[in-house]
Design an enzyme around this catalytic site. Structure first.
Site, PDB file in Angstrom:
ATOM      1  CG  ASN A 159      -1.973  -1.086   1.127  1.00 28.79           C
ATOM      2  OD1 ASN A 159      -2.957  -0.946   0.403  1.00 28.79           O
ATOM      3  ND2 ASN A 159      -1.748  -2.190   1.842  1.00 28.79           N
ATOM      4  CD  GLU A 160       4.621   1.641  -2.857  1.00 28.26           C
ATOM      5  OE1 GLU A 160       4.968   2.328  -1.868  1.00 28.26           O
ATOM      6  OE2 GLU A 160       5.396   0.860  -3.439  1.00 28.26           O
ATOM      7  N   PRO A 161       2.172   5.262  -0.783  1.00 23.57           N
ATOM      8  CG  PRO A 161       3.957   6.711  -0.365  1.00 23.57           C
ATOM      9  CD  PRO A 161       3.635   5.324  -0.861  1.00 23.57           C
ATOM     10  CB  SER A 163      -2.774   3.093   0.080  1.00 20.96           C
ATOM     11  OG  SER A 163      -2.025   2.631  -1.023  1.00 20.96           O
ATOM     12  CB  THR A 178       8.459   0.393  -3.436  1.00 21.50           C
ATOM     13  OG1 THR A 178       7.819   1.162  -2.412  1.00 21.50           O
ATOM     14  CG2 THR A 178       8.218  -1.085  -3.180  1.00 21.50           C
TER      15      THR A 178
END
Length: 652
Positions: A159-161, A163, A178
């Protein structure tokens, strides 16, 4: 005891252990208790599991509990957080393969109870697959305990920035950071998949209990944001603050930026102001915060910045300033091996014996010159018997075309000198054919691994020769834990420790230097240091006589530097010495221009090292000490006996 101020600073319950080993064992015991409890109740235990380097020791301990203590996993249902997309399950980087190798193949868990996102689902079916994954979790009764790691972007799962707190299992595009962090696993960022299937933040938050693990200095900054910052989708891990049963488990390195660790006086923690290290940490922090030399700090500035307790116990700022200034002053020495026939009372290293037999451990074949090249040159110039032990071959960090170039050289040499047999030509053809057909991330053949290892070895010999270290003083240990041909290494083993003990016993050094640079994202430095520490502990337990006349100094520099309040020996470098250090680093040509595994910092290693050395010198200068071009820094390891297994610093 925790204070109310600490509770206000930390918004998540956080436990700090001395190291990741103790932390992993403690969490494994917690999981084991839950599994047993559910079994006693006749119920299934549903675990949410993570991948990556962080939980590997946890999984090893669970396997040990199963194999040695009879912990059964027949009543366990597992759901993994994520998987790269697309990704075949048998690929080296597949999380399916990861979980089998580290956990599932060694347990009695039923195969139908294992759930991992499928990286082979056709794209048009991904949405339906994700919906069914959520449904399977619900049918299992929800996740009892979810294990998490945290990425440098603050992601949990993938869940990247951006999310949100209500996001569900879905296909997501990976953040550039990432992908950069994953580049080493895929032998280059260009080979890292751009997408992944991940449980959503909302999915994770529905678990009844969550345990987040984080190890190492590299995670310290994002851990602070997660634990002490406001909830925000720019750091998805901060949404864990909304969960009623979260436990953050850290080693000391990952906790370094937390307020209660870095500046405990700001949260009202009870402090021992009689401890010189605590006072030095506080005073250097105050000087850096106010951007003032130490000797110019005033009583008012101590009081106004949370250090009234120090002032009350220790008297005037003037006296405190002088005491700390002198402590820092005494760390500076141009004689890292000790100055002969000098009063060494206030020097970091003793004068006798002189010259000393010095052993420098280098995890990779270039860490010695990158991290302490100036000090190495100084030790040689001052007449010490300097030995360098290269702990691993470093073979995975060589580009394929370098291997071909050296294979061509051997073949051309063979042809030019018209040898009777042509084994070199055969070798060249096998190497060239393999590399031509090699897939991204594929493990090198044995011949290619050996060639790449020889490339690194030859460069290390060249750097030693330049520094004046005799050829017979370069020792190549090739520790077995490293020799997998993969970025992922084996755990430290008995052979690694025995090789280290044998070298120590053979040389019986009076001074040892080792890499304490644990921010190395691949973990090699951490394992190499563990091998040295365990070797010394065993020698100490055997009452080895020469150890009483030996000191161990830890260096950093390739990835991170010691904080100024930690430094116990500071070796200043002149512009000429810094240039010599750079030339020694340049001998490692396969790592020049663009290292294969640069990590988060895209600069060359010589650039990183010089910047860190110059920054350390500037800090000394800003604190009012002499101005130098650069400084290499060291911390002494004092053979302390490891704490008992249950020892930790915890917050309930």
């Amino acid at each position: 005891m925790d204070t109310a101020a600490e509770l206000r600073a930390e918004r998540l319950p956080t436990t700090i252990y001395a190291d990741s080993e103790r932390a992993s064992v403690a969490v494994a015991q917690q999981i084991a208790e839950l599994v047993r409890q559910r079994a006693a109740e006749g119920r299934m235990c549903v675990l949410g599991l993570a991948t990556g380097s962080t939980p590997t020791r946890l999984y090893e301990e669970l396997v040990r509990l199963h194999q040695q203590q009879g912990l059964s996993f027949r009543n366990v249902i597992s759901f993994n957080l994520d998987e790269y997309y697309p990704m075949a399950p048998d690929s080296l980087q597949s999380y399916v393969r990861f979980m089998r190798e580290y956990l599932f193949d060694h347990l009695d868990i039923e195969s139908e109870n294992i759930h991992i996102p499928d990286g082979t689902v056709p794209q048009e079916q991904v949405v339906e697959f994700c919906r069914q994954y959520e449904e399977q979790i619900q049918q299992a009764g929800g996740i009892d305990l979810q294990v998490l790691g945290i990425g440098r972007t603050g992601h949990i799962g993938f869940n990247e920035p951006g999310s949100g707190a209500t996001s569900r299992t879905r296909l997501i595009t990976l953040d550039h950071i990432t992908r950069t962090d994953a580049a080493s696993d895929f032998y280059g960022e260009e080979n890292v998949p751009r997408r992944a299937i991940t449980m959503g933040v909302g999915t994770i938050l529905e678990a009844r209990h969550i345990v987040l693990l984080a190890w190492g200095e590299g995670k310290a900054a994002v851990v602070k944001r997660m634990v002490e910052g406001d909830p925000t989708d720019s750091v998805p891990a901060t949404y864990l603050q909304q969960h009623p049963h979260v436990q953050v488990v850290l080693d000391e390195a990952a906790s370094a930026e937390l307020t209660r660790v870095k500046t405990p006086w700001l949260v009202g923690s009870p402090l021992n102001w009689q401890d010189a290290a605590t006072v030095r940490k506080a005073v250097t922090w105050l000087a850096r915060t106010l951007q003032k030399p130490i000797l110019k700090l005033t009583d008012e500035e101590y009081n106004e910045n949370g250090l009234s307790g120090l002032l009350a116990e220790s008297g005037l700022a003037y006296d405190i300033n002088i005491r700390v200034f002198r402590q820092l002053q005494r760390t500076i020495t141009g004689w890292p091996g000790g100055k002969p026939h000098a009063d060494d009372t206030d020097r970091p290293e003793r004068a006798a014996p002189f010259p000393k037999r010095v052993l420098i451990f280098s995890p990779h074949p270039d860490d010695d010159v990158i991290s302490m090249g100036g000090t190495l040159l100084r030790l040689v110039d001052q007449g010490h018997d300097v030995h360098v032990a290269y702990q691993t071959s470093g073979n995975i960090a060589v580009f394929d075309d370098e291997a071909i170039r050296f294979a061509e050289f051997v073949a051309d040499y063979d042809e030019a000198f018209r040898l009777d047999e042509l084994p070199a030509e055969t070798l060249y053809r096998r190497v060239a054919d393999f590399l031509h057909q090699k897939h991204p991330g594929q493990v090198d053949s044995e011949e290619v691994q050996r060639i790449k290892g020889l490339i690194r070895r030859g460069e290390a010999k060249s750097a030693c020769r330049y520094a004046g270290v005799p050829a017979q003083n370069a020792h190549f240990l090739d520790l077995p834990f490293y020799e997998t041909g993969r970025v992922r290494k084996k755990p430290i083993g008995e052979d690694d420790i025995r090789l280290t003990i044998d070298l120590l016993q053979h040389l019986q050094p009076q001074q040892i230097y080792a890499a304490g640079d644990l921010s190395d994202p691949h973990g090699t430095h951490r394992v190499c240091l563990a091998a040295i520490f365990e070797a010394i502990r065993r020698l100490q337990a055997a009452e080895t006589a020469w150890l009483s006349d030996c000191r161990v100094w830890l260096y950093r520099g390739a990835w991170q530097e010691w904080d100024i309040d930690q430094i116990e020996m500071a070796v200043p470098l002149s512009p000429q010495e810094l240039a010599r250090k750079r030339r020694a680093i340049f001998k490692h040509q396969s790592q020049k221009d663009r290292p294969l595994f640069p990590g988060a910092d895209q600069r060359e290693f010589w650039q990183r090292a010089e910047e860190r050395n110059r920054t350390t010198a500037r800090l000394y200068d800003q604190l009012g000490l002499p101005e130098y071009e650069a400084i290499e820094a060291f911390v002494r390891w004092k053979f302390e006996v490891a704490p008992a297994q249950g020892s930790d610093k915890s917050r309930a």
